[in-house]
Write an enzyme that holds these catalytic residues in place. Sequence first.
Site, mmCIF file in Angstrom:
data_model
loop_
_atom_site.group_PDB
_atom_site.id
_atom_site.type_symbol
_atom_site.label_atom_id
_atom_site.label_comp_id
_atom_site.label_asym_id
_atom_site.label_seq_id
_atom_site.Cartn_x
_atom_site.Cartn_y
_atom_site.Cartn_z
ATOM 1 N N LYS A 57 -13.210 87.057 66.672
ATOM 2 C CA LYS A 57 -11.802 87.248 66.278
ATOM 3 C C LYS A 57 -11.182 85.867 66.408
ATOM 4 O O LYS A 57 -10.871 85.400 67.493
ATOM 5 C CB LYS A 57 -11.129 88.255 67.226
ATOM 6 N N PHE A 94 -5.999 79.073 69.948
ATOM 7 C CA PHE A 94 -5.817 78.167 68.807
ATOM 8 C C PHE A 94 -6.267 76.743 69.094
ATOM 9 O O PHE A 94 -6.487 75.957 68.181
ATOM 10 C CB PHE A 94 -4.329 78.158 68.390
ATOM 11 N N CYS A 101 -6.987 73.141 77.680
ATOM 12 C CA CYS A 101 -6.940 73.898 78.943
ATOM 13 C C CYS A 101 -7.336 73.014 80.102
ATOM 14 O O CYS A 101 -7.089 73.333 81.254
ATOM 15 C CB CYS A 101 -7.849 75.104 78.861
ATOM 16 N N GLU A 126 2.736 76.976 82.520
ATOM 17 C CA GLU A 126 1.818 76.155 81.738
ATOM 18 C C GLU A 126 2.594 75.620 80.534
ATOM 19 O O GLU A 126 3.018 76.393 79.675
ATOM 20 C CB GLU A 126 0.633 77.009 81.265
ATOM 21 N N SER A 154 -4.537 82.692 76.928
ATOM 22 C CA SER A 154 -3.554 82.618 78.014
ATOM 23 C C SER A 154 -3.822 83.713 79.051
ATOM 24 O O SER A 154 -4.442 84.738 78.751
ATOM 25 C CB SER A 154 -2.150 82.769 77.432
HETATM 26 P P1 NAD Z 1 -3.160 83.397 73.421
HETATM 27 O O1 NAD Z 1 -3.444 84.076 74.700
HETATM 28 O O2 NAD Z 1 -1.806 83.542 72.830
HETATM 29 O O3 NAD Z 1 -4.198 83.905 72.294
HETATM 30 C C1 NAD Z 1 -5.566 84.012 72.559
HETATM 31 C C2 NAD Z 1 -6.137 85.118 71.666
HETATM 32 O O4 NAD Z 1 -5.544 86.373 72.016
HETATM 33 C C3 NAD Z 1 -5.849 84.895 70.189
HETATM 34 O O5 NAD Z 1 -6.998 85.208 69.449
HETATM 35 C C4 NAD Z 1 -4.691 85.846 69.897
HETATM 36 O O6 NAD Z 1 -4.729 86.348 68.570
HETATM 37 C C5 NAD Z 1 -4.904 86.971 70.886
HETATM 38 N N1 NAD Z 1 -3.625 87.541 71.351
HETATM 39 C C6 NAD Z 1 -2.440 86.889 71.504
HETATM 40 N N2 NAD Z 1 -1.498 87.734 71.983
HETATM 41 C C7 NAD Z 1 -2.096 88.936 72.152
HETATM 42 C C8 NAD Z 1 -1.662 90.216 72.628
HETATM 43 N N3 NAD Z 1 -0.411 90.409 73.034
HETATM 44 N N4 NAD Z 1 -2.556 91.221 72.673
HETATM 45 C C9 NAD Z 1 -3.826 91.038 72.273
HETATM 46 N N5 NAD Z 1 -4.295 89.844 71.798
HETATM 47 C C10 NAD Z 1 -3.448 88.812 71.737
HETATM 48 O O7 NAD Z 1 -3.544 81.853 73.626
HETATM 49 P P2 NAD Z 1 -3.282 80.637 72.631
HETATM 50 O O8 NAD Z 1 -1.826 80.324 72.628
HETATM 51 O O9 NAD Z 1 -3.957 80.861 71.332
HETATM 52 O O10 NAD Z 1 -4.085 79.471 73.375
HETATM 53 C C11 NAD Z 1 -3.557 78.734 74.437
HETATM 54 C C12 NAD Z 1 -3.931 79.323 75.773
HETATM 55 O O11 NAD Z 1 -5.352 79.384 75.906
HETATM 56 C C13 NAD Z 1 -3.467 78.468 76.942
HETATM 57 O O12 NAD Z 1 -2.978 79.316 77.945
HETATM 58 C C14 NAD Z 1 -4.723 77.752 77.393
HETATM 59 O O13 NAD Z 1 -4.739 77.346 78.741
HETATM 60 C C15 NAD Z 1 -5.731 78.805 77.150
HETATM 61 N N6 NAD Z 1 -7.074 78.248 77.063
HETATM 62 C C16 NAD Z 1 -7.881 78.426 78.143
HETATM 63 C C17 NAD Z 1 -9.154 77.885 78.130
HETATM 64 C C18 NAD Z 1 -10.065 78.050 79.310
HETATM 65 O O14 NAD Z 1 -11.208 77.643 79.213
HETATM 66 N N7 NAD Z 1 -9.628 78.640 80.417
HETATM 67 C C19 NAD Z 1 -9.601 77.165 77.016
HETATM 68 C C20 NAD Z 1 -8.746 77.017 75.925
HETATM 69 C C21 NAD Z 1 -7.475 77.566 75.972
#
Ligand code: NAD
Length: 497
Positions: A173, A149, A281, A382, A226
Amino acid sequence: MRTIEHWIDGAYYQGNPASTFDVHNPATGEVSAELLHASAEDVDHAVKVARRAQQEWSHYSLAKRQAIMYKMRQLVLDHQDEMAQMIVAEHGKNYSDAIGEIQRGRETLDFATSITVALKGQNSFDISTGVDIHTIRQPVGVVAGIVPFNFPAMVPMWMHPLAIASGNAFILKCASPVPSASLLTAELYKEAGLPDGVFNVIGGDKVAVEAICTHPDIDAISFVGSTPVAHIVQNTGVQHGKRVQALGGANNHAIVMPDADLAFAAEHISASAFGAAGERCMALPVVVAVGGIGPKLAEEVAKHAANIKVGPGMEDGVEMGPVISDVAKTRITGLIDDAVAKGAKVVMDGRPLVIPGHENGYFLAPTVLDNVSLDAPVYTQEVFGPVLAIVHADNYDEAMRIVNAQPFGNGSAIFTNDGGVARRFQLDVEAGMVGINVPIPTPVAYYSFGGWKESLMGDLHIHGPEGVQFYTKAKAITTRWPSEATFKATMSFQREE
Ligand code: NAD
């Protein structure tokens, strides 16, 4: 209530949703729209459309693909105000930060306009008498992107320009809280002349993600989110024969040495810990203060943090918006409460903030905690919120042990005026992106972006040269033409030397 549909085959598409999701405005707490969450059947429809479109798209000349990328770049520039307002309304970050992420995303479009150079192969003549070799890179086919997000425009733009310019079709997605920037992107690609079906957007939760990871006709997945979900996507995708890069979470540390310019360090630490409410991130949630400078550094950072104007993202002068949800706000305040109970000193407390007229918004002001213990969840987890944890170390070696003992390895920085220590740091630190007096060392788009350890599953970083490598397969072609010198075949495996 506005309903947000998917975008498949160049048009909005309702399909047969598995569920719906309430999109909120984090500054007011109000629901602004309902997003359709795709069923496995909807994902399958998108994949069939993408596969058909990719077969034609991969035969477009490089010149035609390049021209579309140039047009798209200009359209994103022309529509950046509209896109930024969408981001502010759904994510909550302030307007200039939204413009900033669009600009950084556009850098990948810039890189994609030079796909002609990035896709150049190699060749060698006369590897044996009359025998030549050359290499080409071909698209992998249908690529899916699954995104978080926190960067509604930039993170998807790390992926789709290079995947598409390399000749693939792409299914994005989008992240459920922030779908609108992705759908505007789809409309702009259509206007830029991209054939229908090459870029598609679906909303969805784990039902859609599971369908993507197991679908037999998806060739590659770029995931950013994440770490727990990165592991799920990596494991399931690889088990189903896909190429996967999965960028996970982070808990970036900066070491501040006693010889550093403290005023300079404090100003930069405040900006990087609290920019975008800590929801980057590459944010800086942890500082390791070396040689007793912790309390002084905490005071200096808090002075800057106190001047940060928190409020709704479109308001003039606002530098920091709300966090993404009520759940996130409750989780973050809980982590602060717990750290305080474990003995951390609260130098600045962001918990009590209320913005008049926005009482239901998810606002928190910056929090600065000094002398945080290494077993406090605010340090080990985090936080992804506007909280800076300062921990103490006696010397460089102890500080480096702390930095390298944590499971994440996204970015890491050092503040020092000692070139020798800075040089050691860049070699010692276990992280993919390193800053010397630069607390958010995010590479430009013509370099690649990625972490180590629990911050990246898979071996290739995202965007830049490694992005092109990820979205293409290598082929080596060995050529011989009949002539007197090459006519005779041999049973031997020995190469002529
Ligand atoms: P998230 O992991 O909750 O969601 C990421 C994606 O996975 C979304 O599209 C979501 O719909 C999907 N998702 C969520 N739960 C799921 C599940 N149980 N099974 C399958 N798909 C699922 O992450 P978020 O809260 O949207 O974003 C924040 C996280 O992203 C933080 O941990 C941040 O550090 C990380 N992030 C990392 C980078 C990087 O470059 N390493 C960049 C931006 C954000």
